[in-house]
Design an enzyme around this catalytic site. Structure first.
Site, PDB file in Angstrom:
ATOM      1  N   ILE A 142      -5.121   2.375 -23.889  1.00 40.33           N
ATOM      2  CA  ILE A 142      -5.236   2.620 -22.448  1.00 40.33           C
ATOM      3  C   ILE A 142      -4.239   3.690 -21.995  1.00 40.33           C
ATOM      4  O   ILE A 142      -3.139   3.807 -22.549  1.00 40.33           O
ATOM      5  CB  ILE A 142      -5.028   1.288 -21.665  1.00 40.33           C
ATOM      6  CG1 ILE A 142      -5.518   1.384 -20.230  1.00 40.33           C
ATOM      7  CG2 ILE A 142      -3.583   0.798 -21.770  1.00 40.33           C
ATOM      8  CD1 ILE A 142      -5.660   0.029 -19.534  1.00 40.33           C
ATOM      9  N   CYS A 143      -4.676   4.490 -21.003  1.00 41.88           N
ATOM     10  CA  CYS A 143      -3.788   5.442 -20.332  1.00 41.88           C
ATOM     11  C   CYS A 143      -4.072   5.319 -18.839  1.00 41.88           C
ATOM     12  O   CYS A 143      -4.485   4.254 -18.385  1.00 41.88           O
ATOM     13  CB  CYS A 143      -4.004   6.867 -20.870  1.00 41.88           C
ATOM     14  SG  CYS A 143      -5.623   7.567 -20.512  1.00 41.88           S
ATOM     15  N   ARG A 144      -3.878   6.366 -18.061  1.00 41.02           N
ATOM     16  CA  ARG A 144      -4.113   6.268 -16.613  1.00 41.02           C
ATOM     17  C   ARG A 144      -5.598   6.237 -16.297  1.00 41.02           C
ATOM     18  O   ARG A 144      -6.064   5.379 -15.556  1.00 41.02           O
ATOM     19  CB  ARG A 144      -3.434   7.422 -15.871  1.00 41.02           C
ATOM     20  CG  ARG A 144      -3.567   7.309 -14.352  1.00 41.02           C
ATOM     21  CD  ARG A 144      -2.816   8.399 -13.624  1.00 41.02           C
ATOM     22  NE  ARG A 144      -3.348   9.719 -13.889  1.00 41.02           N
ATOM     23  CZ  ARG A 144      -4.404  10.249 -13.253  1.00 41.02           C
ATOM     24  NH1 ARG A 144      -5.016   9.559 -12.321  1.00 41.02           N
ATOM     25  NH2 ARG A 144      -4.818  11.453 -13.550  1.00 41.02           N
TER      26      ARG A 144
END
Length: 106
Positions: free
Chosen positions: A57-59
């Site tokens: 996951i990232c932004r």
């Protein structure tokens, strides 16, 4: 880039979540229990990854898609969290912050 993806709402609570955002993003808000290794540090910290399927996951899903492709090409079982922490937060999933302020996605 075609990588396997999953909606934030479909991630089991016991899944291994790998957060590849920068430190300031992590500090502002992250999933409790997630493993934090910024994307730029990942190649040097591969030994910290568990031998388990990874939900990356990232932004918003872009960086995590690149990391997912890299991990899968190098023998890991990884899936991208579509929409990233923005989708995670919008779906009401639990969040924590290191800043003392209410958690947020920056």
């Amino acid at each position: 880039m075609n990588v396997p993806g999953v909606a934030a709402s479909e991630i089991p609570s016991d899944a291994t979540l790998l957060d590849v955002r920068e430190q300031d993003e992590w500090d502002a808000g992250h999933a409790p229990g997630a493993l934090h290794i910024p994307m730029g540090e990942l190649a040097g910290r591969l030994d910290e990854l568990p031998d388990a399927p990874l939900h990356v996951i990232c932004r918003s899903g872009g960086r995590s898609a690149r990391v997912t492709a890299y991990l899968n090409a190098n023998g890991w079982d990884a899936v991208n969290v579509e929409g990233g922490m923005q989708s995670w937060a919008a779906g009401g999933r639990p969040m924590a912050a290191e800043t003392g302020a209410p958690p947020e996605v920056v």
